[in-house]
Design a protein around this motif. Structure first.
Motif, PDB file in Angstrom:
ATOM      1  N   CYS A 397       7.674  31.897  17.803  1.00 58.09           N
ATOM      2  CA  CYS A 397       6.963  30.608  17.768  1.00 58.09           C
ATOM      3  C   CYS A 397       6.932  30.003  19.158  1.00 58.09           C
ATOM      4  O   CYS A 397       7.978  29.760  19.763  1.00 58.09           O
ATOM      5  N   GLN A 400       8.563  26.402  19.415  1.00 60.26           N
ATOM      6  CA  GLN A 400      10.016  26.360  19.401  1.00 60.26           C
ATOM      7  C   GLN A 400      10.608  26.775  20.746  1.00 60.26           C
ATOM      8  O   GLN A 400      11.652  26.268  21.152  1.00 60.26           O
ATOM      9  N   CYS A 413       6.811  24.599  12.840  1.00 64.45           N
ATOM     10  CA  CYS A 413       5.679  24.636  13.770  1.00 64.45           C
ATOM     11  C   CYS A 413       4.452  23.995  13.141  1.00 64.45           C
ATOM     12  O   CYS A 413       4.001  24.400  12.069  1.00 64.45           O
ATOM     13  N   CYS A 416       0.743  26.850  16.461  1.00 69.69           N
ATOM     14  CA  CYS A 416       0.621  27.706  17.643  1.00 69.69           C
ATOM     15  C   CYS A 416      -0.110  28.948  17.173  1.00 69.69           C
ATOM     16  O   CYS A 416      -0.173  29.228  15.968  1.00 69.69           O
ATOM     17  N   CYS A 419       2.181  31.407  14.919  1.00 64.63           N
ATOM     18  CA  CYS A 419       2.542  30.914  13.585  1.00 64.63           C
ATOM     19  C   CYS A 419       1.314  30.734  12.705  1.00 64.63           C
ATOM     20  O   CYS A 419       1.369  30.978  11.490  1.00 64.63           O
TER      21      CYS A 419
END
Length: 519
Positions: A397, A400, A413, A416, A419
């Motif tokens: 991710c 993150q 999330c 992105c 993800c």
């Protein structure tokens, strides 16, 4: 650093209705976010604490948990931090000193204050004795805000004069610059601790949008001798969706993004020349007036004119260095593209945060090349500089990775590219067919026709293929042989391909023992 507050867990209601009334009366704002109310309350309560210090001393105990008004406030870009010191400035019985990193920011803030009900003065280099005297006259007559930069405050004479005007609050904007710049090209930042000691106001607040634990520690050390109250809002800007696009010829990829992504758009470039080249190519493709460039080498009048053009634009593309970073207040930017990665995760988050300041969804797209992977591989894993390579090359991710670099919390999330793709697969949705990057296409051609192409031949093949794509989308041939030569160079430098020097001398092939760590 003594205390850290997470505003998500802050349940105690601040009942200072006069704070909300002040915000509405002077700024037309009907609602303050909880963290804004908390920061303002901290400042006002610290002021009361210091006014009543004699009472604490009589009792023999003082509440040190509040660090006596010394706080570092972490707020997302565009979160309205100005209100956190403007509202107290209207309520305190003495002026507030606001320290900015850039003269342009000071001028912009003074203009905004003059549009409202705050009276302000500005101290900067090059002022005459008469201008300084006029400023102090205005302070004596009730100006609530004093604007200055770190350099002008190194004047002992000015500092001693400011000491006498009864400053009640010092606010340091973009406080991460204390760490980022103080040890390098702006040593005046290291002197801010002395400025605080000389003026010795009841309250000092350092504001920043992004700061890793290392930066926070350095800021606290320089400004507060290591003792500071940390107020941290949620670090994650959920409306910004992070993407990475792989490309060796980045300017050509940026042209495609200018066609396919929403505008207004900022394209951050690493050098002044690149901003000018990028803007020129955009105007060739999409027509004059589509793009402008912005960097520190422009005259103030030029910067002002370009800022106004971009502020009013709904379709424009601004090609800028980080000189356009801090203090920008255009709220409807839809896409932020980075031609080059920022130096640190903090800088990237702040620059990406120029998008979606109106709360709408915005894309932050980092262009990443084999050369980038190679250049960033020299940084130690876990360092602030290495975070951008991890961000670009992770398979988990991206959001993150950035939060981890800030020492922030784990988060679900909100968007992105990685993800989002996994989420669609889990839902049984068909993903669009992946488009190979320019260097991935070159790599595949060489892999499938090993020992067939010379460098000149593969560059010509790529030249024709890439222009076929841009003709379909842009109606133009935009690729040059220089662009395709750069792709082959990066593939060779990164160890993905090599020249055969034996049976197939002068022909390209995949390198069998290529560095597996390179993406």
């Amino acid at each position: 650093m003594e205390i850290q507050e997470n505003l998500e867990n802050q349940t105690e209601e601040i009942s200072d209705d006069f704070v909300t009334q002040t915000a509405f009366k002077n700024f037309g704002i009907k609602y303050l976010y909880p963290w804004q109310r908390l920061v303002v309350a901290n400042i006002l309560e610290a002021y009361d604490y210091h006014k009543n210090m004699a009472d604490y001393e009589d009792i023999g105990e003082a509440d040190d948990s509040f660090c006596k008004g010394r706080q570092i406030v972490l707020l997302p870009t565009g979160a309205g931090k100005s209100l956190c010191f403007q509202i107290p400035a209207l309520l305190l019985d003495g002026p507030s000193l606001i320290i900015y990193p850039l003269l342009a920011l000071m001028s912009d803030q003074q203009r905004r204050m003059e549009e409202g009900s705050l009276r302000s003065v500005m101290f900067r280099g090059g002022q005459t004795d008469e201008e300084r005297a006029e400023n102090f006259r205005k302070i004596r007559e009730g100006a609530q805000i004093i604007l200055a930069n770190p350099e002008v405050l190194q004047s002992e004479t000015l500092l001693n004069q400011l000491k006498e005007v009864g400053i009640k609050h010092i606010a340091i904007d973009e406080a991460h610059c204390v760490s980022e710049w103080g040890d390098s090209f702006r040593p005046a930042y290291l002197g801010l601790g002395n400025v605080i000691k000389v003026i010795n106001p009841p309250m000092i607040t350092a504001f920043t949008a992004t700061a890793s634990p290392e930066v926070l520690s350095r800021v606290a050390e320089i400004l507060f001798d290591g003792q500071a109250h940390i107020v941290r809002s949620e670090s994650d800007r959920k409306n910004i969706i992070y993407y990475v696009r792989y490309a060796a010829a980045k300017k050509k990829e940026a042209l495609m993004l200018a066609k396919t992504e929403q505008r207004p758009m900022i394209i951050f470039c690493g050098t002044r020349n690149k901003t000018e080249d990028m803007a020129r190519e955009l105007n060739v493709c999409f027509g004059d007036g589509t793009a402008r460039f912005y960097h520190a080498g422009l005259e103030k009048s030029e910067k002002d004119e370009i800022e106004k053009w971009f502020y009013d634009s709904t379709e424009g593309v601004l090609c800028a260095t980080c000189a356009y970073g801090m203090g920008v207040d255009k709220k409807n930017i839809k896409t932020v593209v980075h031609l080059e990665a920022s130096a640190t995760a903090e800088a990237y988050i702040q620059e990406a945060g120029r998008g979606g300041r109106d709360g709408s969804v915005a894309k932050a797209i980092l262009l990443w090349s084999p050369a980038d992977s190679l250049n960033y591989s020299v940084f130690k894993k876990g360092s602030r500089e290495a975070a951008l390579r991890e961000f670009a090359e992770t398979d988990t991710c991206r959001r993150q990775v950035l939060l981890d670099a800030l020492g922030a919390e784990q988060a679900v999330c909100s968007g992105c590219d990685l993800c989002d793709a996994r989420r669609k697969m889990d839902e049984g949705k068909n993903l669009p067919k992946a488009v190979l990057s320019d260097w991935q296409q070159a790599y595949e051609i060489i892999r499938k026709a090993r020992n067939y192409y010379s460098e000149d031949e593969i560059e010509t093949e790529l030249f024709e293929r890439m222009n076929s794509r841009t003709r379909a989308l842009l109606g133009l041939n935009v690729w040059t042989h220089k662009d395709t030569a750069e792709i082959i160079k990066q593939l060779k430098d990164s160890g993905r391909i090599e020249m055969d020097n034996f049976l197939w001398k002068g022909r390209l092939r995949i390198r069998k023992n290529k560095n597996k760590t390179l993406k």
